[in-house]
Design a protein around this motif. Structure first.
Motif, PDB file in Angstrom:
ATOM      1  N   TRP A 203       0.831  -1.209   0.000  1.00 16.51           N
ATOM      2  CA  TRP A 203       0.000   0.000   0.000  1.00 16.51           C
ATOM      3  C   TRP A 203       0.857   1.248   0.000  1.00 16.51           C
ATOM      4  CZ3 TRP A 203      -4.987  -0.077  -1.077  1.00 16.51           C
ATOM      5  CH2 TRP A 203      -5.707  -1.258  -0.863  1.00 16.51           C
ATOM      6  N   THR A 204       0.477   2.173  -0.869  1.00 16.31           N
ATOM      7  CA  THR A 204       1.190   3.448  -0.956  1.00 16.31           C
ATOM      8  C   THR A 204       0.617   4.429   0.069  1.00 16.31           C
ATOM      9  OG1 THR A 204      -0.341   4.233  -2.654  1.00 16.31           O
ATOM     10  CG2 THR A 204       1.638   3.077  -3.397  1.00 16.31           C
ATOM     11  N   ASN A 205       1.220   5.610   0.116  1.00 18.87           N
ATOM     12  CA  ASN A 205       0.749   6.643   1.048  1.00 18.87           C
ATOM     13  C   ASN A 205      -0.629   7.156   0.642  1.00 18.87           C
ATOM     14  OD1 ASN A 205       3.142   6.468   2.477  1.00 18.87           O
ATOM     15  ND2 ASN A 205       4.152   8.041   1.222  1.00 18.87           N
ATOM     16  N   GLU A 206      -1.409   7.547   1.624  1.00 15.62           N
ATOM     17  CA  GLU A 206      -2.761   8.045   1.372  1.00 15.62           C
ATOM     18  C   GLU A 206      -2.715   9.453   0.802  1.00 15.62           C
ATOM     19  OE1 GLU A 206      -3.844   9.725   5.786  1.00 15.62           O
ATOM     20  OE2 GLU A 206      -3.944   7.551   5.467  1.00 15.62           O
ATOM     21  N   VAL A 207      -3.758   9.782   0.012  1.00 13.98           N
ATOM     22  CA  VAL A 207      -3.867  11.088  -0.631  1.00 13.98           C
ATOM     23  C   VAL A 207      -5.235  11.685  -0.279  1.00 13.98           C
ATOM     24  CG1 VAL A 207      -3.888  12.337  -2.825  1.00 13.98           C
ATOM     25  CG2 VAL A 207      -2.401  10.351  -2.538  1.00 13.98           C
ATOM     26  N   THR A 208      -5.251  12.960   0.126  1.00 11.85           N
ATOM     27  CA  THR A 208      -6.501  13.654   0.418  1.00 11.85           C
ATOM     28  C   THR A 208      -7.014  14.309  -0.852  1.00 11.85           C
ATOM     29  OG1 THR A 208      -5.801  14.080   2.697  1.00 11.85           O
ATOM     30  CG2 THR A 208      -7.598  15.425   1.831  1.00 11.85           C
ATOM     31  N   LEU A 209      -8.208  13.901  -1.280  1.00 10.27           N
ATOM     32  CA  LEU A 209      -8.786  14.439  -2.513  1.00 10.27           C
ATOM     33  C   LEU A 209      -9.700  15.627  -2.271  1.00 10.27           C
ATOM     34  CD1 LEU A 209      -9.649  11.220  -4.564  1.00 10.27           C
ATOM     35  CD2 LEU A 209      -7.590  12.617  -4.628  1.00 10.27           C
ATOM     36  N   ALA A 210     -10.420  15.638  -1.152  1.00  9.03           N
ATOM     37  CA  ALA A 210     -11.374  16.731  -0.938  1.00  9.03           C
ATOM     38  C   ALA A 210     -11.598  16.947   0.559  1.00  9.03           C
ATOM     39  CB  ALA A 210     -12.698  16.450  -1.642  1.00  9.03           C
ATOM     40  N   THR A 211     -11.921  18.201   0.886  1.00  6.03           N
ATOM     41  CA  THR A 211     -12.301  18.580   2.255  1.00  6.03           C
ATOM     42  C   THR A 211     -13.734  19.097   2.206  1.00  6.03           C
ATOM     43  OG1 THR A 211     -10.020  19.181   2.795  1.00  6.03           O
ATOM     44  CG2 THR A 211     -11.759  20.036   4.223  1.00  6.03           C
ATOM     45  N   ILE A 212     -14.602  18.424   2.969  1.00  8.53           N
ATOM     46  CA  ILE A 212     -16.026  18.762   2.962  1.00  8.53           C
ATOM     47  C   ILE A 212     -16.425  19.225   4.354  1.00  8.53           C
ATOM     48  CG2 ILE A 212     -18.353  17.956   2.501  1.00  8.53           C
ATOM     49  CD1 ILE A 212     -16.552  18.005   0.047  1.00  8.53           C
ATOM     50  N   LYS A 213     -17.105  20.381   4.392  1.00  3.75           N
ATOM     51  CA  LYS A 213     -17.608  20.905   5.658  1.00  3.75           C
ATOM     52  C   LYS A 213     -19.130  20.934   5.594  1.00  3.75           C
ATOM     53  CE  LYS A 213     -17.292  24.805   8.877  1.00  3.75           C
ATOM     54  NZ  LYS A 213     -16.717  26.148   9.129  1.00  3.75           N
ATOM     55  N   ILE A 214     -19.777  20.232   6.531  1.00  6.98           N
ATOM     56  CA  ILE A 214     -21.233  20.199   6.631  1.00  6.98           C
ATOM     57  C   ILE A 214     -21.645  21.184   7.721  1.00  6.98           C
ATOM     58  CG2 ILE A 214     -23.273  18.796   7.009  1.00  6.98           C
ATOM     59  CD1 ILE A 214     -21.741  18.040   4.516  1.00  6.98           C
ATOM     60  N   LEU A 215     -22.437  22.152   7.328  1.00  6.52           N
ATOM     61  CA  LEU A 215     -22.892  23.151   8.298  1.00  6.52           C
ATOM     62  C   LEU A 215     -24.007  22.572   9.165  1.00  6.52           C
ATOM     63  CD1 LEU A 215     -23.015  26.287   5.984  1.00  6.52           C
ATOM     64  CD2 LEU A 215     -21.188  25.629   7.557  1.00  6.52           C
ATOM     65  N   PRO A 216     -24.084  23.000  10.422  1.00 11.48           N
ATOM     66  CA  PRO A 216     -25.148  22.489  11.295  1.00 11.48           C
ATOM     67  C   PRO A 216     -26.489  23.112  10.932  1.00 11.48           C
ATOM     68  CG  PRO A 216     -23.877  24.140  12.456  1.00 11.48           C
ATOM     69  CD  PRO A 216     -23.194  23.940  11.130  1.00 11.48           C
ATOM     70  N   PRO A 217     -27.598  22.464  11.324  1.00 13.22           N
ATOM     71  CA  PRO A 217     -28.908  23.097  11.128  1.00 13.22           C
ATOM     72  C   PRO A 217     -29.028  24.317  12.034  1.00 13.22           C
ATOM     73  CG  PRO A 217     -29.125  21.119  12.450  1.00 13.22           C
ATOM     74  CD  PRO A 217     -27.715  21.153  11.977  1.00 13.22           C
ATOM     75  N   TRP A 218     -30.018  25.157  11.752  1.00 14.84           N
ATOM     76  CA  TRP A 218     -30.118  26.419  12.495  1.00 14.84           C
ATOM     77  C   TRP A 218     -30.265  26.198  13.993  1.00 14.84           C
ATOM     78  CZ3 TRP A 218     -34.262  27.347  15.564  1.00 14.84           C
ATOM     79  CH2 TRP A 218     -35.412  26.563  15.357  1.00 14.84           C
ATOM     80  N   TYR A 219     -30.911  25.104  14.382  1.00 15.64           N
ATOM     81  CA  TYR A 219     -31.126  24.866  15.805  1.00 15.64           C
ATOM     82  C   TYR A 219     -29.901  24.262  16.493  1.00 15.64           C
ATOM     83  CZ  TYR A 219     -32.314  20.316  13.722  1.00 15.64           C
ATOM     84  OH  TYR A 219     -32.303  19.167  12.983  1.00 15.64           O
ATOM     85  N   ARG A 220     -28.816  24.045  15.700  1.00 18.45           N
ATOM     86  CA  ARG A 220     -27.568  23.587  16.319  1.00 18.45           C
ATOM     87  C   ARG A 220     -26.392  24.505  15.982  1.00 18.45           C
ATOM     88  NH1 ARG A 220     -29.103  17.824  15.441  1.00 18.45           N
ATOM     89  NH2 ARG A 220     -27.787  17.684  13.585  1.00 18.45           N
TER      90      ARG A 220
END
Length: 565
Positions: A203-220
């Motif tokens: 196995w080769t080294n891991e690669v990060t393809l994307a960074t995803i940020k999920i925003l909380p709902p308004w009540y959180r």
């Protein structure tokens, strides 16, 4: 494989990386590598690192299946292997091991099963027309990552794995399907990572393809939590304030009830005192009115002097009771001002002491006065100290039985003077010591017949002199009252001071004259001695029993019935 040193063999199979367990032809190159044709391509074994590398159709072979023993080394140094579809000729030294580039690209990002365009406002990062970062609302948290590996030649020989950091706990392994699906991600930041194996299966080294940020709902969101916190604090404040007000109301109600109860008890004590006072006043009034009535009816007979003396004495007693009420009223309203003068304490105490000597003789008491050799001088209100001493000494006589002891002692200290009045009377219970100085307070005692104001007035007068009045007592052993008065006159700096020695006040004289009689009298109006009492009791005459707690009233009734008999 045979080991010449140890004389042992080792067997290699597909489990060790061989492409097939059937070896059709085996050749050795200059580097010592073994090339083997099989029914599933060609395998190369490297004895130095003990690894296999397999070659198939995608590497340029005529086919995966080769023929038995169809292979040799040419004079040119090339290897030739024959199979069902022809043969392959190659220089073994020219085939080099290349490391995988490990280059992945995020081919597409699907949000709620729809491809996310690069122009979307949710895209926050891109590279080479590929999405590298995105920020999505909570309702768009169903994601699919479509990724590709750029090494098309070795794509069939390698395995890939993906991992969503922040959500997955383990790597997800795949060989053909390069799509990762996730549904309903919670709020947070996630990193999509991939990795692959090389041609040797490492196995080769891991690669990060994307960074995803999920925003909380308004009540959180943070402002929602701030609102919740404010509401919680407000609720706690309201709750605490409500209970605080509730407890305050309970306390006020309890306090009102206690005050009502205390006022009721105070009123009952006042009623009791005035009822007892009316009883006390009735006795001397009877002893005034009846002798005067008898004197008027007899019209100057020989017994007038005795009746008139009795009436006069009880009139003085009535006056002393009135004086005590006035003293109490002055003490309660704090209207009486001190008249400060220089006082010879020895002379004052001896004067009061001598006023009670006759009463002490009547009760056969051991009555003593102990004083300092040198005269003791203090500054104070002569009349107030007289009244205090009178109340304390009269109490001592009241509670001390016949043949007991009463002592008055003066002790001079550096900064103050103490007057100790001790008796061997019935004593006071420890629970009552703290309350005996309260107004209308009467301790439970057979000898208690006062109003409950004497000690209250005494305590008040001593406090006005910046002194202390304390009590020490044991039930059945006796009581000691200690008056401590400061020396000098610095504590009366704002008052006028008279340096002359005053004398006994008329008020104390009235109180002394109003003391109840302690003697018993015979038929000739002379005090009865013990032997006379015995002679009167041992008699054949008829006996009339008269029960009366006042000696003078008792004596008057005796004389009245003697006339009838």
């Amino acid at each position: 494989m045979f080991n010449r040193k140890t004389g042992t063999y080792k067997k290699y199979t597909t489990q060790n990386g061989l492409s097939s367990n059937t070896i059709l032809r085996l050749l050795e190159d200059k580097d010592g590598n073994l090339w083997m044709s099989t029914y599933h391509g060609i395998s190369r074994y490297n004895p130095k690192n003990n690894t296999f590398r397999n070659f198939g159709v995608t590497d340029g072979l005529q086919g995966n299946q080769f023929s038995w023993n169809a292979g040799t080394k040419l004079s040119t140094g090339e290897f030739i292997f024959g199979g069902l579809n022809g043969f392959n000729v190659f220089y073994p030294e020219s085939i080099k091991d290349k490391k995988n580039t490990g280059k992945f690209l995020l081919n597409d990002l699907f949000v709620n099963n729809q491809s996310l365009p690069l122009s979307s406002p949710y895209v926050t990062g891109k590279k080479l027309e590929m999405i590298t970062a995105a920020e999505l609302p909570y309702e768009k948290s169903a994601l699919s990552f479509d990724f590709v590996y750029l090494d098309y030649v070795n794509s069939e020989k390698i395995s890939t794995a993906y991992f969503l950091e922040g959500w997955d706990k383990n790597w997800n392994y795949t060989t053909k399907d390069n799509r990762a699906n996730y549904s309903r991600l919670t709020e947070g930041t996630y990193f999509f990572k991939v990795k692959t194996t090389d041609v040797f299966g490492n196995w080769t080294n891991e690669v990060t393809l994307a960074t995803i940020k999920i925003l909380p709902p308004w009540y959180r969101t943070w402002w929602a939590y701030t609102f919740y916190l404010i509401c919680a604090i407000a609720a706690i404040y309201v709750y605490v304030n409500y209970h605080k007000n509730k407890e305050r109301l309970r306390y006020e109600i309890k306090l009102a009830r206690m005050e009502h109860k205390k006022d009721k008890e105070h009123a009952e004590k006042q009623f009791s005192m005035f009822t007892y006072m009316a009883h006390e006043l009735r006795t001397p009034l009877s002893l005034i009115i009846n002798p005067l009535k008898s004197a008027i009816e007899r019209k100057k007979q020989s017994e007038d002097d005795l009746d008139l003396n009795l009436a006069y004495k009880n009139a003085k007693r009535l006056l002393s009771l009135t004086d005590q009420l006035l003293l109490f009223r002055k003490a309660e309203t704090d209207l009486d001002e001190l008249k400060i003068s220089r006082i010879n304490l020895n002379a004052l105490c001896r004067e009061i002491y001598e006023s009670f000597t006759q009463m002490a003789a009547a009760k056969s008491l051991n009555y003593n006065f102990i004083e300092e050799k040198a005269p003791t001088e203090i500054y104070g209100d002569y009349e107030k100290i007289e009244i205090t001493l009178f109340n304390l000494i009269s109490n001592a006589f009241k509670f001390t039985p016949n043949k007991g002891s009463i002592t008055i002692e003066i002790t001079e200290n550096v900064n103050d003077v103490s007057i100790i009045i001790s008796d061997t009377g019935s004593g006071i219970n420890e629970n009552d010591i703290d309350t005996i100085f309260e107004k209308f307070k009467q301790i439970q005692s057979k000898s208690s017949n006062g109003f409950g104001i004497g000690l209250y007035v005494a305590k008040y007068f001593v406090n006005k002199h910046h002194g202390q009045l304390t009590c020490k007592s044991k039930v059945g052993e006796g009581t000691s009252f200690i008056i401590t008065l400061p020396k000098g006159n610095s504590h009366f700096a704002e008052m006028n001071i008279n340096e002359n020695y005053p004398h006994m006040s008329p008020l104390v004289g009235e109180l002394l004259e109003g003391l109840p009689a302690q003697n018993m009298y015979d038929k000739g109006n002379k005090p009865l001695q013990p032997e006379n009492i015995q002679e009167e009791l041992i008699s054949t005459k008829k006996v009339l029993l008269i029960v009366e707690d006042n000696p003078e009233m008792n004596h008057y009734l005796v004389r009245l019935f003697l006339k009838i008999i």
